[in-house]
Scaffold this active site. Structure first.
Site, PDB file in Angstrom:
ATOM      1  N   ASP A 165      11.572   2.464 -64.647  1.00  0.00           N
ATOM      2  CA  ASP A 165      10.982   2.268 -65.968  1.00  0.00           C
ATOM      3  C   ASP A 165      11.939   2.343 -67.164  1.00  0.00           C
ATOM      4  O   ASP A 165      11.993   1.440 -67.968  1.00  0.00           O
ATOM      5  CB  ASP A 165       9.866   3.290 -66.191  1.00  0.00           C
ATOM      6  CG  ASP A 165       8.797   3.237 -65.114  1.00  0.00           C
ATOM      7  OD1 ASP A 165       8.917   2.422 -64.172  1.00  0.00           O
ATOM      8  OD2 ASP A 165       7.836   4.007 -65.197  1.00  0.00           O
ATOM      9  N   GLU A 400      10.471  14.547 -57.745  1.00  0.00           N
ATOM     10  CA  GLU A 400      10.503  13.121 -58.101  1.00  0.00           C
ATOM     11  C   GLU A 400      11.958  12.621 -58.220  1.00  0.00           C
ATOM     12  O   GLU A 400      12.292  11.535 -57.766  1.00  0.00           O
ATOM     13  CB  GLU A 400       9.746  12.928 -59.420  1.00  0.00           C
ATOM     14  CG  GLU A 400       9.534  11.484 -59.814  1.00  0.00           C
ATOM     15  CD  GLU A 400       8.730  11.353 -61.104  1.00  0.00           C
ATOM     16  OE1 GLU A 400       8.358  12.399 -61.707  1.00  0.00           O
ATOM     17  OE2 GLU A 400       8.471  10.202 -61.515  1.00  0.00           O
TER      18      GLU A 400
HETATM   19  C1  DGY Z   1       4.489   6.153 -65.987  1.00  0.00           C
HETATM   20  O1  DGY Z   1       3.406   6.395 -66.505  1.00  0.00           O
HETATM   21  O2  DGY Z   1       5.558   6.661 -66.339  1.00  0.00           O
HETATM   22  C2  DGY Z   1       4.524   5.217 -64.872  1.00  0.00           C
HETATM   23  O3  DGY Z   1       5.748   5.253 -64.195  1.00  0.00           O
HETATM   24  C3  DGY Z   1       4.218   3.843 -65.279  1.00  0.00           C
HETATM   25  O4  DGY Z   1       4.086   3.095 -64.130  1.00  0.00           O
END
Ligand code: DGY
Length: 440
Positions: A165, A400
């Site tokens: 992201d 994560e």
């Molecule tokens: C988040 O909300 O950060 C998710 O990774 C979006 O997919």
């Protein structure tokens, strides 16, 4: 602690995130079903409960849109405090699956690769016959609704579609986007995870602004391609798609389906991938910004994804490994950095060791790399990284992501794909059969 107990703990993470319908990627931070998370979760589940793995895949496919798009999040009517909630996407009026709330964008297509691997371990022809049409429709949608030029390479329209992201790869493009009239919203992602480990505000606002543009365009693919200010041919996405096309082809063959269309896709990506992404001066791959017509000159671990797909020549693979992966200023441990492999080269000014996709170690990226190294015969290096990855999880738990300095965990705890990939990486015999077969 022994490997057996690590395996037991990995299984219990997957069990405890199981809602009965789908498995949450993280217990609080990610309470719905995410597309590529779900593929890896199914792979993990298949080690101890194949029927449950198949249910995971069916649940994901239930969110497929009528035009073939497989959304990045399927909400499944589960109440949560996650932002953005299902309603924020305003998918009414688009060709979504009736009655299943989803997001309006997609994510890297790992599913065919996972299903093919499961099928090669335990042949499941009935299940392949059941899911093959949906997989084919998703790939066909990617190869048509997301292609803008003669390269036939597929575009992403939002950093969330890259799966990485807030990678520094996207910073310059996001900086050119000036949100007018940002919709009102309250971030939810810093409730369970410290803000210092999540995206900066400027990028997050642009993530939301892009969704606002897309929902106003009613998710009509051609309009999105015309108007989205973010339009990128992503190395990682295209490499994963190429590998997934190969795996889709294997599934087609296994159930006697024709392969001509898939062969055509494979041929086009093979023809154009290196011409578009490879930088021969630096010996690495750069993404391509379609709007500016320029490569995105940021060195991140996405540069290694083509190894996973068998796309580099042997010489290119050697340059990636020797000039970049083994370079302690970029990816190899060195100085106070003890672990493989940071998701951004340490020499990049945007590298942040604890912030989301800005640079920590992610288990998925190590897994891609390990698979890619085996493919090119770097078995010893792959084994070093595999062992380091399992040590990281043993010491830091199923997090994560991890700070490469000391292995301390960041982001969500109880993270499902870290557990799922622990099961995959703990298999005694690693995948050494899938060798690179091209010419130099
Ligand atoms: C988040 O909300 O950060 C998710 O990774 C979006 O997919």
């Amino acid at each position: 602690m022994t490997t057996t107990s690590l395996i037991d703990r990995a299984i219990s993470v997957l069990r405890s995130n199981d809602t009965g319908i789908f498995t949450k990627p993280g217990p609080h931070q990610y309470p719905h079903q995410w597309n590529w998370d779900s593929a890896l979760i199914a792979l993990g589940l298949s080690h101890f409960d194949l029927a449950r793995a198949q249910l995971e895949i069916r649940a994901l496919l239930s969110g497929q849109w009528q035009d073939g798009m497989l959304p990045h999040v399927v909400y499944h009517h589960v109440p949560s405090d996650y932002f953005p909630p299902a309603g924020f996407w305003q998918i009414e009026g688009s060709p979504h699956a009736p009655g299943v709330p989803t997001s309006g964008i997609t994510q890297p297509p790992l599913l065919a690769t996972v299903i093919s691997r499961m099928n090669s371990r335990t042949p499941m022809p009935d299940f392949i016959n059941e899911v093959y049409p949906a997989l084919l429709r998703w790939h066909r949608w990617l190869h048509t609704a997301r292609v803008v030029d003669r390269s036939s390479l597929v575009c992403i329209l939002h950093p969330w579609e890259s799966g990485t992201d807030d990678s520094p790869r996207w910073l310059n493009i996001l900086a050119t986007i000036q949100p007018e009239l940002l919709p009102e919203f309250q971030r939810g992602d810093t409730k369970y995870v410290p803000a210092t480990e999540r995206p900066h505000r400027a990028e997050y606002e642009r993530f939301i602004y892009l969704i606002d543009i897309f929902r106003k365009l009613r998710y009509v693919p051609n309009d999105l391609l015309t108007h989205s200010p973010f339009l990128v041919q992503d190395i990682l996405f295209n490499a994963i798609l190429f590998r997934a096309d190969e795996d889709l082809r294997a599934l087609a063959v296994s159930v006697g389906q024709p392969t001509d269309e898939i062969d055509d896709w494979l041929g086009r990506i093979r023809l154009n991938f290196n011409a578009r992404f490879w930088n021969d001066e630096l010996g690495l791959y750069y993404d391509y910004d379609v709007r500016s017509g320029e490569p995105i000159r940021v060195n991140t671990a996405a540069t290694f994804l083509p190894l996973f797909a068998g796309l580099p020549s042997r010489r290119q693979a050697q340059r990636l490994v020797e000039e970049h992966l083994l370079n302690p200023d970029e990816y190899a441990p060195g100085g106070d950095v003890r672990h493989w492999v940071t998701t951004t080269a340490k020499a990049e000014p945007a590298w942040e060791p604890r912030r989301y996709w800005r640079g920590p170690v992610w288990i998925i990226m190590n897994w891609f790399l390990i698979e890619g190294l085996h493919r090119y015969g770097y078995d010893d290096l792959a084994e070093i990284i595999r062992q380091d990855t399992l040590d990281l999880i043993e010491a830091g738990g199923f997090r994560e992501y991890y700070d490469a300095h000391d292995g301390s965990g960041c982001g969500s705890a109880g993270f499902s794909w870290s557990a799922a990939l622990t099961l995959e990486l703990s298999r005694e015999s690693q995948n050494t059969g899938n060798r690179w077969l091209g010419n130099d």
